[in-house]
Write an enzyme that holds these catalytic residues in place. Sequence first.
Site, PDB file in Angstrom:
ATOM      1  N   ALA A 140       0.862  -1.182   0.000  1.00 24.13           N
ATOM      2  CA  ALA A 140       0.000   0.000   0.000  1.00 24.13           C
ATOM      3  C   ALA A 140       0.897   1.230   0.000  1.00 24.13           C
ATOM      4  O   ALA A 140       2.039   1.180   0.462  1.00 24.13           O
ATOM      5  CB  ALA A 140      -0.893  -0.020   1.230  1.00 24.13           C
ATOM      6  N   GLY A 190       0.465  -5.000   0.813  1.00 21.89           N
ATOM      7  CA  GLY A 190      -0.746  -5.022  -0.020  1.00 21.89           C
ATOM      8  C   GLY A 190      -0.494  -5.604  -1.404  1.00 21.89           C
ATOM      9  O   GLY A 190      -1.405  -6.158  -2.024  1.00 21.89           O
ATOM     10  N   GLU A 205      -0.778  -9.201  -0.909  1.00 28.60           N
ATOM     11  CA  GLU A 205      -2.204  -9.512  -0.724  1.00 28.60           C
ATOM     12  C   GLU A 205      -2.958  -9.487  -2.056  1.00 28.60           C
ATOM     13  O   GLU A 205      -3.853 -10.304  -2.297  1.00 28.60           O
ATOM     14  CB  GLU A 205      -2.838  -8.518   0.267  1.00 28.60           C
ATOM     15  CG  GLU A 205      -2.416  -8.829   1.697  1.00 28.60           C
ATOM     16  CD  GLU A 205      -2.715  -7.726   2.687  1.00 28.60           C
ATOM     17  OE1 GLU A 205      -2.559  -6.539   2.321  1.00 28.60           O
ATOM     18  OE2 GLU A 205      -3.076  -8.039   3.832  1.00 28.60           O
TER      19      GLU A 205
HETATM   20  C1  HXC Z   1       5.031   4.385  -1.185  1.00 27.50           C
HETATM   21  C2  HXC Z   1       6.905   3.395  -2.073  1.00 27.50           C
HETATM   22  C3  HXC Z   1       6.530   2.147  -1.533  1.00 27.50           C
HETATM   23  C4  HXC Z   1       5.321   2.083  -0.776  1.00 27.50           C
HETATM   24  C5  HXC Z   1       8.394   1.892  -2.598  1.00 27.50           C
HETATM   25  N1  HXC Z   1       8.048   3.182  -2.735  1.00 27.50           N
HETATM   26  N2  HXC Z   1       7.484   1.238  -1.862  1.00 27.50           N
HETATM   27  N3  HXC Z   1       6.156   4.505  -1.889  1.00 27.50           N
HETATM   28  N4  HXC Z   1       4.613   3.232  -0.623  1.00 27.50           N
HETATM   29  N5  HXC Z   1       4.876   0.938  -0.264  1.00 27.50           N
HETATM   30  C6  HXC Z   1       8.790   4.235  -3.463  1.00 27.50           C
HETATM   31  C7  HXC Z   1       9.992   4.705  -2.667  1.00 27.50           C
HETATM   32  O1  HXC Z   1       9.625   5.659  -1.696  1.00 27.50           O
HETATM   33  C8  HXC Z   1      10.837   5.309  -3.767  1.00 27.50           C
HETATM   34  O2  HXC Z   1      10.317   6.579  -4.087  1.00 27.50           O
HETATM   35  C9  HXC Z   1      10.550   4.390  -4.957  1.00 27.50           C
HETATM   36  O3  HXC Z   1       9.334   3.719  -4.641  1.00 27.50           O
HETATM   37  C10 HXC Z   1      11.631   3.347  -5.137  1.00 27.50           C
HETATM   38  O4  HXC Z   1      11.809   2.672  -3.920  1.00 27.50           O
HETATM   39  P1  HXC Z   1      13.239   2.500  -3.194  1.00 27.50           P
HETATM   40  O5  HXC Z   1      12.970   2.279  -1.752  1.00 27.50           O
HETATM   41  O6  HXC Z   1      14.148   3.631  -3.560  1.00 27.50           O
HETATM   42  O7  HXC Z   1      13.753   1.174  -3.894  1.00 27.50           O
HETATM   43  P2  HXC Z   1      14.716   0.054  -3.279  1.00 27.50           P
HETATM   44  O8  HXC Z   1      15.848   0.668  -2.529  1.00 27.50           O
HETATM   45  O9  HXC Z   1      15.017  -0.869  -4.419  1.00 27.50           O
HETATM   46  O10 HXC Z   1      13.816  -0.714  -2.197  1.00 27.50           O
HETATM   47  C11 HXC Z   1      12.698  -1.435  -2.624  1.00 27.50           C
HETATM   48  C12 HXC Z   1      11.826  -1.843  -1.395  1.00 27.50           C
HETATM   49  C13 HXC Z   1      11.495  -0.557  -0.578  1.00 27.50           C
HETATM   50  C14 HXC Z   1      12.598  -2.827  -0.526  1.00 27.50           C
HETATM   51  C15 HXC Z   1      10.577  -2.504  -1.934  1.00 27.50           C
HETATM   52  O11 HXC Z   1      10.982   0.448  -1.451  1.00 27.50           O
HETATM   53  C16 HXC Z   1      10.499  -0.786   0.496  1.00 27.50           C
HETATM   54  O12 HXC Z   1      10.819  -1.319   1.576  1.00 27.50           O
HETATM   55  N6  HXC Z   1       9.255  -0.356   0.288  1.00 27.50           N
HETATM   56  C17 HXC Z   1       8.205  -0.423   1.278  1.00 27.50           C
HETATM   57  C18 HXC Z   1       7.666  -1.811   1.356  1.00 27.50           C
HETATM   58  C19 HXC Z   1       6.580  -1.940   2.412  1.00 27.50           C
HETATM   59  O13 HXC Z   1       6.820  -1.629   3.595  1.00 27.50           O
HETATM   60  N7  HXC Z   1       5.390  -2.389   2.003  1.00 27.50           N
HETATM   61  C20 HXC Z   1       4.266  -2.531   2.912  1.00 27.50           C
HETATM   62  C21 HXC Z   1       3.474  -1.264   2.960  1.00 27.50           C
HETATM   63  S1  HXC Z   1       2.169  -1.373   4.144  1.00 27.50           S
HETATM   64  P3  HXC Z   1      11.281   7.853  -4.306  1.00 27.50           P
HETATM   65  O14 HXC Z   1      10.315   8.988  -4.534  1.00 27.50           O
HETATM   66  O15 HXC Z   1      12.102   7.984  -3.065  1.00 27.50           O
HETATM   67  O16 HXC Z   1      12.091   7.482  -5.513  1.00 27.50           O
HETATM   68  C22 HXC Z   1       0.950  -2.237   3.373  1.00 27.50           C
HETATM   69  C23 HXC Z   1      -0.306  -2.395   4.139  1.00 27.50           C
HETATM   70  C24 HXC Z   1      -1.388  -3.060   3.323  1.00 27.50           C
HETATM   71  O17 HXC Z   1       1.087  -2.680   2.284  1.00 27.50           O
HETATM   72  C25 HXC Z   1      -2.720  -2.783   3.918  1.00 27.50           C
HETATM   73  C26 HXC Z   1      -3.851  -3.359   3.075  1.00 27.50           C
HETATM   74  C27 HXC Z   1      -4.039  -2.735   1.740  1.00 27.50           C
END
Ligand code: HXC
Length: 257
Positions: free
Chosen positions: A65, A108, A111
Amino acid sequence: MSKTFIHVLVENEVGIIQLNRPKALNALNRKMVDEIVEQMEAFDADNSIRVIVLKGNERAFAAGADIEEMMEETPLTLEVLDPFAVWDRLSLIKKPTIAAVNGFALGGGFELALHCDLIIAARDAKFGFPEVKLGVLPGAGGTQFLTKAMGRRKALEWIWLGESMTAQEAEKYGVVNRVVEAELVEEEAMRLATRLAKQAPISLRLIKESVYKAEDLPIVDGKMLERKNFYLAFASEDQTEGMRAFKEKRPPTFKGE
Ligand code: HXC
């Protein structure tokens, strides 16, 4: 057809939805989820579509998400607007759905893949629920899907630690169907979709309903539902065609009627 956050195309009776927010690794904001759900429903209602494929891009199926959007939520906005309720509509899709996963399928994004009936994964795909690291937990069925797939102990370990599993691990736990080289994921998903598109559509949907109910119903009730669905299949022309084709020693042509 192009919407804001998805691309939509159709190939050989297969409806394809590509998540299209590459700069944010296909992070799912609310509008994007709405678009996905609406398109899945549109394909489900379209007689010319037999199978639905959901895919991302090379780097990510979806990295979860949209955290930036989520940060703004309060308990009240969540409770009143109930933004995750829309996901329940994905569980009502009757046609076969396949997720083609390259790269990250996190939170998400995982999911979303788990809402699909089948998952084809790239060898280097990464699946996981990192929500614990954000001080939250999966919110669109992750705890339920993973527990049903791998059992309580393993599900707790994965979700508590928030670590990603490799495609091979996901396959071992029955979470994905097939693991292939990254460049072959879409091809494999389309090959599977095309094979399913040739099967009798009414059989497929009755099978889908029966198999999903097997997860929730006691065996006696599940068998009864299966039996009723078997009897119902005899209302279809495809049943007549399938059995006639067998007798005439030719391949059947199914119309979904
Ligand atoms: C918003 C996101 C994002 C996310 C990545 N980005 N994941 N933005 N929400 N979930 C954005 C980053 O901010 C970044 O933007 C760009 O995508 C590239 O990501 P990087 O982090 O620079 O890439 P990398 O170093 O290769 O790392 C990849 C990654 C990391 C390991 C996937 O991005 C990450 O940990 N993302 C979050 C994953 C996460 O926590 N997901 C769960 C979310 S909670 P910029 O602008 O800086 O370039 C959830 C709840 C669900 O899903 C609830 C039900 C629907």
